[in-house]
Structures are given as structure tokens and as C-alpha cells.
Write an enzyme that holds these catalytic residues in place. Structure first.
Site, short mmCIF file in Angstrom:
data_model
loop_
_atom_site.label_atom_id
_atom_site.label_comp_id
_atom_site.label_asym_id
_atom_site.label_seq_id
_atom_site.Cartn_x
_atom_site.Cartn_y
_atom_site.Cartn_z
N GLY A 61 0.80 -1.07 0.00
CA GLY A 61 -0.11 0.09 0.04
C GLY A 61 0.82 1.36 0.05
O GLY A 61 2.11 1.35 0.32
N ASN A 63 3.91 -1.11 9.26
CA ASN A 63 3.01 -2.06 9.12
C ASN A 63 3.17 -2.97 10.56
O ASN A 63 2.15 -3.42 11.08
CB ASN A 63 3.40 -3.35 7.99
N ASN A 81 2.46 -9.66 5.30
CA ASN A 81 0.96 -8.99 5.19
C ASN A 81 0.49 -8.67 3.84
O ASN A 81 1.55 -7.92 3.06
CB ASN A 81 1.13 -7.68 6.21
N ARG A 116 1.59 8.05 6.91
CA ARG A 116 1.64 7.23 5.60
C ARG A 116 1.68 8.12 4.41
O ARG A 116 2.44 7.81 3.38
CB ARG A 116 0.35 6.49 5.49
N HIS A 145 -8.39 -5.12 6.33
CA HIS A 145 -7.32 -5.54 5.70
C HIS A 145 -5.86 -5.80 6.80
O HIS A 145 -5.10 -6.51 6.82
CB HIS A 145 -6.86 -4.81 4.61
N TRP A 146 -5.78 -4.61 7.66
CA TRP A 146 -4.74 -4.53 8.43
C TRP A 146 -5.00 -5.27 9.87
O TRP A 146 -5.02 -4.71 10.90
CB TRP A 146 -4.36 -2.66 8.97
#
Length: 273
Positions: A32, A40, A98, A178, A245-246
Site C-alpha cells: 500500500g 506495518n 502482510n 503514511r 485488511h490491517w
């Protein structure tokens, strides 16, 4: 003690952070925008203090330069991970990956099984259903961000909100972190990128494998787990509800417990014994 440094791999460079001593665990992040190894997994490492944790920035993300290669990204990154292990004096390790990093971990396990103890994959990429595209909304936003010549903070905020079920976890500070990281290392890739297809080689994964998935994942949907679960001989699946997702961020306590148990031999002891 935490060490952050750069590995010189003979024509390529890979950034990494090392924390702790003991049996090695290598952490591989997703693809991402703004992703880095520590963004992460930085919040999980305290729960793995008895391990030698190696948190990598994969080629083209974080502090690692973008690779000049025509190889599929997963294939190239997997070989760089193996070279990094050699440079660090690690013959064999647990791999935790991940999304994109999960695909890289699978590729290492397929091509270099002697280097992998146990494999933990959180909604891994690299294995698509026959009807993709169209893409899930999370992947669609990811590719749109990568394609934008000047990505915006609001686009990052929208992307981050899609990664979590509880949107209060998409904090302003997380979005800022991010976004700033994505501007420092914005991958110049074709859209969609040539990640590579791992489907034909799933049966080569000999390591005990734990799949961890958020039930409401909108990026790599839970329905995509079936092909991986059926293809890897020694694989099991844990699904966490009210989670996207995380997984390692949104459900950190449960994730840490599940993964620690698995790495210590709890989940696959019967299969191995």
C-alpha cells in the site's frame, strides 16, 4: 536494542530494522502507499521480544530504492529477502507477511524451503481468483493512488479508512505518517503492477502455514482465501470478525496471541508430530 540500517547486497540495497535476540522472525510488509516495515509491524514487536525480529523495507518501499528489474515484483523481492537473510547470517527463519509481503513470503517458501520454519500470511496477495478484475474497492484505491502523479492527503485518508473496520483507528497522525512516507517513496509502477502469479506453485509450500484474515477485508477479500487454503498442503485459516485488511494493526492483541502460539508450535504440532 533496536538497530535500523541498510544492507548492501551487491548492486542493490535493502533497509531494515532489527529488534531483539533469539530465533529469527522476518516481517514483510504490504504494498500500500506509504507502507514500510515499521509502519506495518512496529506496534507488534513488543509482543515478540524473545525473537530476533528483522523488519524489512521491500524493494521500492520505505528506505529501499526502487528496483530496476523486469521480473514480477514478488519474484524479485523474494530473492532480495533471501540475499538479506544471507547477509544477516540467518540460515532459516519464520516469515510473517502482510498482503504483498505475504506473497513474497510464499515465494521464498516455494523456491527456498530450506530457509523457512513457519509461515504466517495475513490476507496474502499473489493468488487471484479467475474473475479478477474487477478489483475490490481497496485494491482499486491502492492502484489509483499509485497512478496519481501528485497523490493527495485526502486520497491517502480514504485509502487508510478502507483498511480498517473501525474507522476511528484511521487517525490523523496515521494518515499523516503514511502520506509523508508515500511522497518519499512513491513507486513508479505500471497499473496494475506486475506482481506475478503464485497459483501454480502453491503445492511447493512445505512449511506449516497460518492464514489470518479479517472477515470484512475489502482489499484481499476472504473469498480469495479458498484457493490458497486448498493449495498449501499444511495450511490453516483463522478469521477475525469486525476486521478489514490491517489485521496486525486493527486486532493487534488477538493477532499477537495467535501468531505467538503458532510460532511456538501450538497450531501445527499435530501435523508435524
Amino acid at each position: 536494542m533496536r538497530v535500523t540500517s541498510m544492507l548492501e547486497l551487491g548492486g542493490s540495497r535493502l533497509g531494515y530494522t532489527e529488534v531483539g535476540v533469539g530465533r529469527p522472525v522476518v516481517w514483510l510488509h504490504g504494498s500500500g502507499p506509504g507502507a514500510t516495515g515499521m509502519s506495518n509491524f512496529g506496534g507488534n514487536l513488543a509482543a515478540f521480544g524473545e525473537y530476533r525480529n528483522i523488519v524489512l523495507d521491500l524493494p521500492g518501499w520505505g528506505s529501499s530504492p526502487r528496483p530496476e528489474t523486469d521480473e514480477p515484483l514478488i519474484f524479485h523481492a523474494a530473492e532480495q529477502v533471501c540475499r538479506a537473510l544471507t547477509a544477516l547470517g540467518i540460515e532459516r527463519a519464520h516469515l510473517v507477511g502482510n498482503s504483498y509481503g505475504g506473497a513474497v513470503a510464499m515465494r521464498v517458501a516455494m523456491r527456498h524451503p530450506e530457509r523457512v520454519d513457519r509461515l504466517v500470511l495475513m490476507a496474502p496477495g499473489g493468488v487471484l481468483p479467475a474473475d479478477a478484475p474487477p478489483w475490490p474497492v481497496g485494491l482499486d484505491r491502492l492502484f489509483a493512488y499509485m497512478a496519481a502523479p501528485e497523490p493527495s492527503r485526502e486520497a491517502m485518508a480514504e485509502f487508510v479508512r478502507l483498511m480498517v473496520f473501525d474507522e476511528t483507528l484511521a487517525t490523523e497522525s496515521l494518515v499523516d505518517e503514511r502520506y509523508a512516507s508515500s511522497l518519499r517513496a512513491h513507486p513508479e509502477l505500471p497499473i496494475p503492477p506486475n506482481f506475478g502469479d503464485l497459483t501454480p506453485d502453491l503445492g511447493l509450500v512445505a512449511a506449516p502455514t497460518l492464514l489470518v484474515w479479517g472477515r470484512e477485508d475489502q482489499t484481499v477479500p476472504l473469498a480469495w482465501a479458498d484457493r490458497i487454503l486448498a493449495g498449501i498442503p499444511d495450511a490453516e485459516l483463522r478469521v477475525l470478525p469486525h476486521c478489514r485488511h490491517w489485521v496486525q494493526y486493527e486486532r493487534a492483541a488477538e493477532f499477537n496471541h495467535i501468531v505467538r502460539e503458532f510460532l511456538q508450535g501450538g497450531a501445527a504440532a499435530v501435523a508435524e508430530g
